[in-house]
Design a protein around this motif. Structure first.
Motif, PDB file in Angstrom:
ATOM      1  N   UNK A  25       0.856  -1.195   0.000  1.00  0.00           N
ATOM      2  CA  UNK A  25       0.000   0.000   0.000  1.00  0.00           C
ATOM      3  C   UNK A  25       0.882   1.231   0.000  1.00  0.00           C
ATOM      4  N   UNK A  26       0.628   2.112   0.964  1.00  0.00           N
ATOM      5  CA  UNK A  26       1.367   3.368   1.041  1.00  0.00           C
ATOM      6  C   UNK A  26       2.532   3.293   2.019  1.00  0.00           C
ATOM      7  N   UNK A  27       3.001   2.085   2.295  1.00  0.00           N
ATOM      8  CA  UNK A  27       4.066   1.914   3.289  1.00  0.00           C
ATOM      9  C   UNK A  27       5.111   0.949   2.743  1.00  0.00           C
ATOM     10  N   UNK A  28       6.269   0.965   3.406  1.00  0.00           N
ATOM     11  CA  UNK A  28       7.298  -0.022   3.086  1.00  0.00           C
ATOM     12  C   UNK A  28       7.662  -0.729   4.392  1.00  0.00           C
ATOM     13  N   UNK A  29       7.594  -2.030   4.373  1.00  0.00           N
ATOM     14  CA  UNK A  29       7.890  -2.824   5.560  1.00  0.00           C
ATOM     15  C   UNK A  29       9.293  -3.394   5.431  1.00  0.00           C
ATOM     16  N   UNK A  30      10.034  -3.358   6.537  1.00  0.00           N
ATOM     17  CA  UNK A  30      11.365  -3.961   6.580  1.00  0.00           C
ATOM     18  C   UNK A  30      11.383  -5.020   7.675  1.00  0.00           C
ATOM     19  N   UNK A  31      11.823  -6.213   7.317  1.00  0.00           N
ATOM     20  CA  UNK A  31      11.888  -7.298   8.290  1.00  0.00           C
ATOM     21  C   UNK A  31      13.272  -7.932   8.226  1.00  0.00           C
TER      22      UNK A  31
END
Lengths: 210, 213
Positions: free
Chosen positions: A135-141
């Motif tokens: 969506x409008x975010x970036x996830x970092x794992x």
């Protein structure tokens, strides 16, 4: 041939109408990670307000980085009674140094361990990362492990939006920092699958008086 | 050689006097505990109100940290207490008989102390320390010491529910008016909370409105 072509076209339309594929990607923006990766909270004192299942509790929460690089999280009443004292060494080692009987229950301690591990940024220390635009975010794992803890930025990497645990589509706990994440003015810990909200507001201590 | 001996003797005498002086300031067991308890109870009854500033020091021993807070304290016989924390956080506790109000920066809670046994006990401890009835409580054993200016009362909880929280409670009592100067709560885990009362005014009129819930 025409049936094959028709089938292929239908298949492509079908794919296009579904949500974008949610897969983790390698080679994240390292500069973004360097800038926004949650750093360990410096020793800080917070007033704590806990709202759980319609009930309210308040106190003081002290987070301290010890000289041996462990972290301690201590929750006391304003009048001085210690409710709990937790020790964290990375994500693997956790010890309950002290806890009042009313909180000395496995589900409670597990929850406190998970919540404060996230607040302390422990899942993200010394890691390589994968990322996922969502969506409008970036996830970092972290690249290794179950990828159930992540930090989330905006698409332009201008700010750290929150930390979270859970799955990409269904987050269980969110942590939002107000101010500099290394010494935030405020921290909000929100559980999404039951009614628990913890609000921490930094207390400026008068060192001269102490 | 004679001069060196004189200096050695002078130093020794000085140290002896200094030591005796220290001994006079330190606490020794009260000879007649019953007499002290009678006097304590008799003098405490004369205290109708207390108004005071306080400084609280919470020592987190393992973290080598101290959390200091200050505020104001009011007491009015019987069973009325108001503790107002002012720095570095706002927190209010008002006890009026069996009812209690707690107010933090976000929320106000009213509690019927009778509905919770632990609240009742903590309430009784606090009021007992202030009103001078704590020595009569079966919830504690006590040891009493005295110095030239103060008494030191060491309370060890007997009740299991209090023992969970406190290892000992220590009161330092001013000999001149038998009011509490310092309240020290030592927790089982080693942490300690010290409550120091200063600028005490005894028996100044205090409006009941101060304790309104």
């Amino acid at each position: 041939m025409i049936r094959y072509l028709l089938f292929s076209v239908l298949l492509c339309f079908s794919c296009a109408s579904q949500k974008p594929a949610t897969s983790w990607k390698t080679n994240p923006d390292e500069e973004c990670i360097l800038r926004l990766l949650p750093s360990p909270i410096r020793s800080s004192l917070y007033s704590a307000n806990v709202d759980v299942a319609g009930k309210h509790l308040s106190g003081l929460l002290f987070i301290k980085q010890m000289e041996d690089s462990s972290s301690r999280v201590v929750f006391t009443s304003q009048a001085g009674i210690t409710f709990f004292d937790l020790e964290f060494r990375g994500t693997e080692e956790f010890a309950v140094r002290q806890v009042i009987p009313q909180l000395n229950k496995k589900p409670v301690l597990n929850m406190l361990r998970e919540d404060f591990s996230l607040v302390l940024g422990l899942p993200f220390r010394n890691q390589r990362f994968v990322y996922m635009p969502f969506g409008n975010e970036v996830l970092y794992a972290p690249e290794k492990g179950d990828r159930k803890a992540f930090f989330i930025t905006g698409p332009d990497c201008r700010s750290l939006l929150r930390l979270a645990t859970g799955t990409v589509k269904k987050q269980k706990v969110s942590v939002i920092f107000e101010g500099n994440p290394a010494g935030p003015e405020g921290i909000v810990i929100q559980h999404h699958n039951f009614s628990l909200l913890i609000r921490l507001n930094k207390i400026i201590r008068d060192n001269a008086a102490e | 050689m004679v001069s060196a001996l004189h200096r050695f003797l002078a130093a020794g005498i000085f140290l002896l006097i200094a030591g005796l002086n220290c001994f006079a300031q330190s606490f020794r067991p009260v000879a007649d505990v019953s007499a002290f308890k009678r006097e304590f109870a008799a003098q405490s009854v004369k205290v109708r109100t207390i108004t005071s500033d306080f400084r609280q020091e919470k020592e987190l021993v393992a973290l080598t940290e101290k959390i200091v807070s200050t505020g104001k304290f009011w007491f009015k016989r019987d069973n009325k207490v108001r503790i107002s924390y002012e720095k570095p956080f706002i927190y209010l506790l008002v006890i009026n008989g069996d009812r209690m109000v707690v107010k933090d920066d976000q929320n106000e809670s009213k509690v019927n102390v009778k509905s919770n046994k632990l609240f009742q006990q903590v309430n009784q401890v606090m009021l007992g320390c202030i009103q001078g009835t704590i020595l009569e409580s079966a919830d504690f054993t006590s040891a009493i010491y005295e110095s030239g200016t103060h008494y030191r009362v060491e309370l060890v909880p007997v009740a299991r529910s209090l023992k969970q929280f406190f290892k000992t409670i220590v009161l330092i009592i001013d000999r001149k008016d038998y009011t509490v100067s310092t309240l020290e709560m030592n927790e089982q885990g080693g942490d300690r909370t010290l409550l120091l009362f200063n600028n005490k005014i005894v028996n100044q009129p205090v409006n009941d409105q101060v304790f309104a819930l």
